[in-house]
Design an enzyme around this catalytic site. Structure first.
Site, mmCIF file in Angstrom:
data_model
loop_
_atom_site.group_PDB
_atom_site.id
_atom_site.type_symbol
_atom_site.label_atom_id
_atom_site.label_comp_id
_atom_site.label_asym_id
_atom_site.label_seq_id
_atom_site.Cartn_x
_atom_site.Cartn_y
_atom_site.Cartn_z
ATOM 1 C CB SER A 40 -19.238 -1.322 52.946
ATOM 2 O OG SER A 40 -19.853 -0.629 51.904
ATOM 3 C CG ASP A 65 -19.853 -5.794 46.384
ATOM 4 O OD1 ASP A 65 -20.869 -5.083 46.274
ATOM 5 O OD2 ASP A 65 -19.057 -5.698 47.332
ATOM 6 C CG HIS A 102 -21.727 -4.764 49.588
ATOM 7 N ND1 HIS A 102 -20.469 -4.289 49.264
ATOM 8 C CD2 HIS A 102 -22.187 -3.955 50.586
ATOM 9 C CE1 HIS A 102 -20.186 -3.237 50.010
ATOM 10 N NE2 HIS A 102 -21.209 -3.025 50.826
#
Length: 274
Positions: free
Chosen positions: A95, A224, A252
């Site tokens: 991320s 995601d 995610h």
């Protein structure tokens, strides 16, 4: 606790286990190096040296008032890598940590980095603007800012649901995972988390991706709900030596919920000849 003090006086916490080729893990917002526990244990058992730091304002690092931007994140990593004299290193980012990885490799890592991995990463840029018309509207990030800055405890607890795909039909909810995410988030600085939203949403990493020569593996879940899957093909196309693996239905937070699959693909990439 092992820490280094970077040039502005901020103390950066890190953990450093094992011997062999070093692998550095870069966590996502608003978490800490603990989010990599499963990967660190797996790769430690495979004979690698595994290192994870807490980004400034996150986890056990100093709750600094300044520096909550991608340039400073990358600079802090550069100082940590130099302090530990890491070479032939593999950098793995999830991320926001994926953005941190690519900014570090592009700006500081050419002499020290062997490979990089971007997992569910914010690269090349998330926010919707003239150059990225199909990006995420700023109103979404403003909502995250409001929740983070002024209702953090409940907001972070609620955030785990989409993060791990627990709102999908048939999902098996792991309460321990949710509690661990909340624990990590609440350890950090509300200011760092608030200002970090701009860093992960508005930093344009296009040039960084284009400048990196080392092999880069891009992993992204097709379900995601935090960083849209469309980011992954864009990032891969910008890389000189990029490879994309996509996962139907993965969320995610797939390094945690789908650790067996992710760890297998990480190990294959790490072991592969360049």
């Amino acid at each position: 606790m092992p820490t280094i003090k970077v040039k502005d006086g901020t103390e950066i916490y890190y953990k450093d286990w094992g011997t062999g080729q070093p692998i550095v893990f870069h966590h996502g917002w608003p978490l800490s190096g603990d989010d990599w526990d499963t990967q660190m244990m797996f790769l430690l058992k495979q004979g690698y040296r595994v290192i994870a730091h807490d980004r400034r304002g996150h986890g056990r690092s100093s709750q600094s008032a300044n520096g909550h931007n991608m340039d400073t994140y990358a600079s802090d990593v550069a100082e940590l890598v130099e302090a530990l004299d890491l070479r032939d290193t593999i950098h793995i980012g999830h991320s926001t940590g994926g953005g941190e990885v690519i900014r570090y490799v592009a700006k500081y890592g050419k002499e020290r980095v062997a490979k990089a991995v971007l997992i569910s990463a914010v690269t090349p840029i998330m926010i919707q603007n003239e150059n990225n018309p199909d990006g995420v509207p700023i109103s979404v990030f403003d909502e995250i800012r409001e929740g983070t800055g002024f209702h953090r405890s409940q907001y972070f607890w609620d955030f785990t649901t989409a993060f791990y795909g627990y709102n999908r039909e048939g999902a098996k909810v792991d309460e321990g995972i949710k509690h661990n995410w909340w624990r990590q988030g609440m350890m950090g600085s509300v200011l760092a988390h608030y200002e970090g939203i701009k860093a992960f949403s508005e930093t344009d990493l296009t040039t960084d991706l284009q400048s990196v020569n080392v092999p880069v593996l891009v992993l992204h879940g097709e379900d995601d709900q935090i960083v849209p899957f469309a980011q992954a093909p864009k990032a891969t196309k910008l890389l000189k030596n990029g490879q994309l693996i996509s996962y139907p239905g993965f969320p995610h937070g797939m390094p945690t919920t789908e650790a067996e699959t992710i760890n297998k693909d990480l190990l294959a990439f790490i072991k592969a000849s360049s």
